[in-house]
Scaffold this active site. Sequence first.
Site, PDB file in Angstrom:
ATOM      1  N   LYS A  51      30.337  27.859  42.926  1.00  0.00           N
ATOM      2  CA  LYS A  51      31.335  28.304  43.905  1.00  0.00           C
ATOM      3  C   LYS A  51      31.633  29.788  43.717  1.00  0.00           C
ATOM      4  O   LYS A  51      31.602  30.567  44.671  1.00  0.00           O
ATOM      5  CB  LYS A  51      32.640  27.508  43.719  1.00  0.00           C
ATOM      6  CG  LYS A  51      33.841  28.131  44.418  1.00  0.00           C
ATOM      7  CD  LYS A  51      35.117  27.332  44.200  1.00  0.00           C
ATOM      8  CE  LYS A  51      35.878  27.622  42.939  1.00  0.00           C
ATOM      9  NZ  LYS A  51      36.749  28.809  42.956  1.00  0.00           N
ATOM     10  N   ASN A  52      31.917  30.172  42.475  1.00  0.00           N
ATOM     11  CA  ASN A  52      32.375  31.546  42.251  1.00  0.00           C
ATOM     12  C   ASN A  52      31.255  32.579  42.342  1.00  0.00           C
ATOM     13  O   ASN A  52      31.528  33.776  42.426  1.00  0.00           O
ATOM     14  CB  ASN A  52      33.097  31.645  40.906  1.00  0.00           C
ATOM     15  CG  ASN A  52      34.453  30.963  40.962  1.00  0.00           C
ATOM     16  OD1 ASN A  52      34.929  30.621  42.038  1.00  0.00           O
ATOM     17  ND2 ASN A  52      35.063  30.740  39.809  1.00  0.00           N
ATOM     18  N   CYS A 102      49.627  32.844  43.341  1.00  0.00           N
ATOM     19  CA  CYS A 102      48.935  31.557  43.436  1.00  0.00           C
ATOM     20  C   CYS A 102      49.381  30.682  42.279  1.00  0.00           C
ATOM     21  O   CYS A 102      50.098  31.144  41.379  1.00  0.00           O
ATOM     22  CB  CYS A 102      47.437  31.750  43.516  1.00  0.00           C
ATOM     23  SG  CYS A 102      46.520  31.503  42.032  1.00  0.00           S
ATOM     24  N   ARG A 124      48.353  37.280  39.900  1.00  0.00           N
ATOM     25  CA  ARG A 124      47.038  37.704  40.363  1.00  0.00           C
ATOM     26  C   ARG A 124      47.069  38.884  41.340  1.00  0.00           C
ATOM     27  O   ARG A 124      46.654  38.755  42.502  1.00  0.00           O
ATOM     28  CB  ARG A 124      46.286  36.513  40.964  1.00  0.00           C
ATOM     29  CG  ARG A 124      46.132  35.375  39.981  1.00  0.00           C
ATOM     30  CD  ARG A 124      45.321  34.247  40.517  1.00  0.00           C
ATOM     31  NE  ARG A 124      43.897  34.534  40.545  1.00  0.00           N
ATOM     32  CZ  ARG A 124      42.988  33.672  40.979  1.00  0.00           C
ATOM     33  NH1 ARG A 124      43.348  32.500  41.423  1.00  0.00           N
ATOM     34  NH2 ARG A 124      41.707  33.990  40.980  1.00  0.00           N
ATOM     35  N   ASP A 156      38.398  28.966  33.102  1.00  0.00           N
ATOM     36  CA  ASP A 156      38.167  27.871  34.054  1.00  0.00           C
ATOM     37  C   ASP A 156      37.783  26.554  33.373  1.00  0.00           C
ATOM     38  O   ASP A 156      37.614  25.534  34.043  1.00  0.00           O
ATOM     39  CB  ASP A 156      37.075  28.270  35.066  1.00  0.00           C
ATOM     40  CG  ASP A 156      37.535  29.375  35.999  1.00  0.00           C
ATOM     41  OD1 ASP A 156      38.756  29.626  36.077  1.00  0.00           O
ATOM     42  OD2 ASP A 156      36.674  30.000  36.646  1.00  0.00           O
ATOM     43  N   ILE A 201      44.023  34.700  30.026  1.00  0.00           N
ATOM     44  CA  ILE A 201      43.632  35.366  31.285  1.00  0.00           C
ATOM     45  C   ILE A 201      44.746  35.255  32.331  1.00  0.00           C
ATOM     46  O   ILE A 201      45.103  36.230  32.968  1.00  0.00           O
ATOM     47  CB  ILE A 201      42.319  34.761  31.846  1.00  0.00           C
ATOM     48  CG1 ILE A 201      41.238  34.712  30.753  1.00  0.00           C
ATOM     49  CG2 ILE A 201      41.850  35.542  33.079  1.00  0.00           C
ATOM     50  CD1 ILE A 201      40.742  36.037  30.243  1.00  0.00           C
ATOM     51  N   ARG A 243      38.033  21.714  46.891  1.00  0.00           N
ATOM     52  CA  ARG A 243      37.794  23.154  47.054  1.00  0.00           C
ATOM     53  C   ARG A 243      36.675  23.632  46.142  1.00  0.00           C
ATOM     54  O   ARG A 243      35.990  24.603  46.459  1.00  0.00           O
ATOM     55  CB  ARG A 243      39.062  23.945  46.711  1.00  0.00           C
ATOM     56  CG  ARG A 243      40.148  23.849  47.736  1.00  0.00           C
ATOM     57  CD  ARG A 243      41.292  24.752  47.387  1.00  0.00           C
ATOM     58  NE  ARG A 243      40.829  26.145  47.242  1.00  0.00           N
ATOM     59  CZ  ARG A 243      41.610  27.175  46.991  1.00  0.00           C
ATOM     60  NH1 ARG A 243      42.895  26.992  46.860  1.00  0.00           N
ATOM     61  NH2 ARG A 243      41.123  28.381  46.871  1.00  0.00           N
TER      62      ARG A 243
END
Length: 421
Positions: A22-23, A117, A122, A306, A328, A398
């Site tokens: 995805k990223n 978010c 962010r 992640d 992060i 998602r």
Amino acid sequence: MDKFIIYGGNRLKGQVTISGSKNAALPVLCSSILSEGVCTYTNVPDLDDIDTICRVLGHLGVTSQKPAPNTVVLDPTGITSHEAHYDLVKKMRASILVLGPLLARYGRAKVSLPGGCAIGVRPIDMHLKAFAKMGAEIDLSHGYVVASADRLKGTRIVFDNTTVGGTENVMMAASLADGTTVIEGAAKEPEVVDLAGVLNAMGARIEGAGESTVVIEGVKTLSGVRYEVIPDRIETGTFLVAAGITKGRLSIARGRADHVTAVIDKLMGMGLQISEGQSGTIEVNGDCDLRAVNVETVPHPGFPTDMQAQIMALACVADGVTSITENIFENRFMHVPELMRMGANLEEKGRTVIVRGIERFQGASVMATDLRASASLVLAALNAIGYTEIRRIYHLDRGYDALDKKLMALGADVSREKGGL
Ligand code: EPU
């Protein structure tokens, strides 16, 4: 809103094939804006976020087609608008990745500020400072970034903190800028390397992607391309944890072990047996006594943020005390109270969570809050005694391609219920 019902306790067994990243796919699709021709991308995961970015691009005038599964064809030759509207950007903050390409190719862009978010504030200040340094005029007006430049100029950009999206945005913009751009403190994530790969295949001149200094020599035009997106390293890591948390045995096809070395190191430290199989599979045997190993998230090649929620789920059922530190994002422990509802023994102390091992999770009704938090709840549910209902799994849709179907094929008892709260 759909929910998952999971009856825990089944050991996962068999082979699973990892989807495209995805990223990696999101910036790669945005890079089509820079192209003078049609771009064909393969190994694109089938995800809501991919549909959203295609819609963002569609509003600009990029036409998209899906002629085959996991193939997306983008034609950017009819771009007429340079605006990404709030309604779409608020759905997915990666939409900010159209800013650099629009500015470089068309000299102007109006992109909604993404806003906060679930996992943190962010901001995008590092993106904007870099574009200003490249000669763009930047205004923040009525919730939008309005940027313009006759032609961006190559320069030296220093990122004091690692930013994946910032590195990607600047790399795209610098590809069509006048002169040479040097990014120092660049993110080294595999997704950055993949983006450099597609840009170079379009005719860009980028060197050093994957290292802390990236040099981009601007060119006049970039052409259409055919490009295969890399496999999703976070999905790979999630299935490795799934083997550990169910004491299962999996063969993971199309996962890149070299993209998840920090994750593999930690999981082997916890007792999992992981090796390279024939024809490049990753073989994992999770039938072991799990032990505690401390984890700290850091930019690549360190342990990825992640995967923090997923390894926390595993640590919950390991023997001993684990400390997990998130460096992060400032608010990435939304899974903690939900895992506690499933019996986890967790203590949050600022950026660190202390995990005291329990025997097994207990099924409960829980709520998905963001993508990776949701994945940790699924993993906990696979381990749990009894059944777990996970609501709001649109977060999972998602970012995980057919997670429920893949888990079912491996022997998990997962079903999707449509509708409801
Ligand atoms: N940051 C700033 N200013 C900026 C940019 C970033 O302060 O201008 C801060 C962020 O707030 C964050 C840190 O720097 O605290 C890192 O942000 P980064 O820019 O690296 O993240 P990103 O590009 O917004 C991507 C992934 C995330 C992943 C992070 C870190 C995509 C689309 N998203 O986000 O993926 O967590 O890098 O690796 O590539 C996910 O897939 O679940 C996900 C959140």
